[in-house]
Write an enzyme that holds these catalytic residues in place. Structure first.
Site, PDB file in Angstrom:
ATOM      1  N   ASP A 158       0.839  -1.195   0.000  1.00  0.00           N
ATOM      2  CA  ASP A 158       0.000   0.000   0.000  1.00  0.00           C
ATOM      3  C   ASP A 158       0.881   1.256   0.000  1.00  0.00           C
ATOM      4  OD1 ASP A 158      -2.248   1.850   0.749  1.00  0.00           O
ATOM      5  OD2 ASP A 158      -3.298  -0.031   1.126  1.00  0.00           O
ATOM      6  N   HIS A 190      -3.731   6.165   3.695  1.00  0.00           N
ATOM      7  CA  HIS A 190      -4.469   5.032   3.131  1.00  0.00           C
ATOM      8  C   HIS A 190      -3.996   3.701   3.705  1.00  0.00           C
ATOM      9  CE1 HIS A 190      -5.661   2.151  -0.094  1.00  0.00           C
ATOM     10  NE2 HIS A 190      -6.709   2.945  -0.206  1.00  0.00           N
ATOM     11  N   SER A 345     -11.144  -0.286  -1.296  1.00  0.00           N
ATOM     12  CA  SER A 345      -9.914  -0.342  -0.501  1.00  0.00           C
ATOM     13  C   SER A 345     -10.211  -0.662   0.953  1.00  0.00           C
ATOM     14  CB  SER A 345      -9.178   1.005  -0.559  1.00  0.00           C
ATOM     15  OG  SER A 345      -8.337   1.087  -1.672  1.00  0.00           O
TER      16      SER A 345
END
Length: 518
Positions: A158, A190, A345
């Site tokens: 990621d 994220h 996600s």
């Protein structure tokens, strides 16, 4: 002379006829002059080494003659399972020469991959944990077995992870930075958010699993396919040398245009025994057109909302294996605290976390995990989308599984060759995938960007505030309601130095890490 010329022309014609395909990516955002080269499965190590030596000579000759590209040459080398290949920046003539090698399978332009999440302002409570452990929506508690993923390692491929966040309780480490930006942190938020859902004490599903941060996307949430393939390669090698690939989970909350190279790398990781959870994408379109979601051997995850409908943004289609909560999910943010995000996600790490949970509870691994998740899930998703073969929402079956595992695996037993106490570590270069975790605390040493991260240090990594900046085109999120964190005895006023010395010094440290990686 005429005969020699005839033979030369014939050989050239044969070479051209057997040349590898140079794939076209007309709808993708490509990295200028950057390519991924994949070798055929039967390429030996000697063949691969010979090809690299030839490439160096050919590339140097072409660049010297034309001098058209700056900073050109090989960047990443891939070599795991059956997959051998590399990426780099090359001019057009060099690429044509590469394609003529009979050992080359294909050449693919390097494309940009992005995260599949977006920041949203929201004050709703986190609901995903409760939903995956109850048969109906609206429940307020998360029911789970106390094994909680213990003994399983999750790789977060990621934007990086704030490994010092209190929700990880010291179970997260920095692994590798394939972005090569010199910034070993999560500058976007994220990766920290998805990791919190997987293994966080408060926000997570597998609350006792370990986590390794593998940074393949920059702080803007995007990065080249070549770096992501390198991150997969690194993760497989690290898992193989630290507990085994059959005790490893990889989460990929990212995607882009269809890529043969990326799908091939993902498939090889699964073949090695890892479980891969992949986000389907947020374009409300057929996921079959994106990678790695279109790779059949991974577990591709669509997003659901609180009412068990498919999230309006979620991709759909034949590639979808499962659905998981993905709308308005609260999880960890860099620097401490929490924030809400939505996207596939956020759905994929629910599957990755539940996979780690079941792997510890039932002893299953690899592709069997996705099948087990389908078996335990509930057929409750409405409007799954055109051509979507499933409406299954993941569920842990109520702590113990609820439904018996038809093929239970035997409980793993320690290898007789393993010592009961860890050996004293010997000096080694930081950042090697096989580097053992130390038996005694030690100060971390700097590592080069893009190399596997350091072992757990005896002292915490020095922390600093993380910006938690929004994704491009989004406004900054309003802070989500803060949840009370009590990661250590004493709350905000406890003596950290005394606590660290008491619990992480001397023999206690040795015993803890003896069981941690075995």
């Amino acid at each position: 002379m005429g005969v020699f010329r005839f033979i030369s022309i014939s050989l050239a014609a044969v070479s051209a006829a057997n040349a590898a395909q140079i794939l076209s990516m007309p709808h993708a955002q490509t990295v200028p002059n950057s390519y991924i080269v994949m070798m055929k499965d039967d390429t030996s190590d000697d063949d691969f080494n010979h090809h690299q030596s030839w490439l160096q000579s050919t590339h140097t000759h072409n660049i010297t003659r034309r001098a058209t590209i700056q900073n050109a040459g090989m960047r990443h080398k891939y070599n795991f399972s059956k997959m051998k290949g590399y990426s780099g920046i090359f001019d057009e003539e060099t690429i044509k020469d590469i394609a003529k090698d009979p050992k080359v399978m294909f050449v693919e332009p390097d494309t940009i991959i992005s995260v599949h999440g977006k920041v949203e302002q929201s004050n709703v409570p986190s609901w995903g944990l409760a939903r995956i452990s109850n048969p109906q929506p609206g429940a307020g508690s998360y029911i789970y077995d106390s094994s909680a993923g213990e003994g399983i390692t999750v790789y977060s491929v990621d934007t990086g992870v704030d490994v010092n966040h209190e929700d990880f309780e010291g179970r997260a480490i920095w692994g590798s930075n394939q972005v090569n930006d010199g910034d070993d942190r999560d500058g976007s938020g994220h990766g920290t958010h998805t990791s919190g859902t997987m293994v966080g004490k408060e926000f997570g599903i597998a609350k006792k699993a370990k986590l390794v941060a593998v940074k393949v996307l920059g702080n803007d949430g995007s990065g080249p396919t070549s770096g992501i393939v390198a991150g997969i390669n690194w993760s497989v090698e690290h898992a193989r040398q630290n507990g085994g690939t059959k005790k490893a989970v990889m989460n990929m909350s990212l995607g882009g245009s269809s890529s043969s190279a990326l799908n091939r790398a993902a498939a090889q990781a699964v073949e090695q025994g890892m479980f891969l959870s992949v986000a389907a994408g947020n374009d409300n379109q057929d996921a079959q057109s994106s990678s790695p979601a279109s790779e059949p051997s991974v577990c591709t995850v669509g997003s659901s909302a609180e009412d068990d409908s498919r999230s309006s943004f979620s991709n759909w289609g034949p590639a979808i294996d499962l659905f998981a909560p993905g709308s308005n999910i609260i999880s960890a943010r860099p620097g401490g605290g929490s924030q809400s995000m939505s996207g596939t996600s956020m759905a994929a790490p629910h599957v990755a976390g539940l996979a780690a949970y079941l792997m510890a509870l039932e002893g299953i691994s690899g592709g069997a995990v996705c099948d087990r998740l389908k078996e335990l899930g509930t057929s409750s998703i409405t409007d799954a989308g055109p051509g979507t073969p499933t409406n299954v929402l993941i569920n842990n079956g109520g702590a113990k599984g609820g439904k018996p595992n038809p093929n239970p695996a035997p409980s793993p037993s320690p290898s007789p060759s393993q010592p009961s106490e860890p050996q004293q570590p010997t000096p080694s270069q930081p950042g090697q995938p096989g580097e053992p975790f130390p038996g005694e605390p030690q100060q971390p040493t700097p590592s080069q960007p893009g190399q596997p991260g350091e072992p757990f240090p005896g002292e915490p990594f020095p922390g600093e505030p993380f910006p938690g900046e929004p994704f491009p085109g989004e406004s900054a999120p309003a802070p989500a309601p803060q949840h009370p964190h009590t990661p250590y005895p004493g709350g905000d006023n406890f003596d950290f130095d005394g606590f660290w010395k008491k619990y992480f010094g001397g023999e206690h440290w040795r015993k803890m890490f003896s069981s941690f990686w075995n």
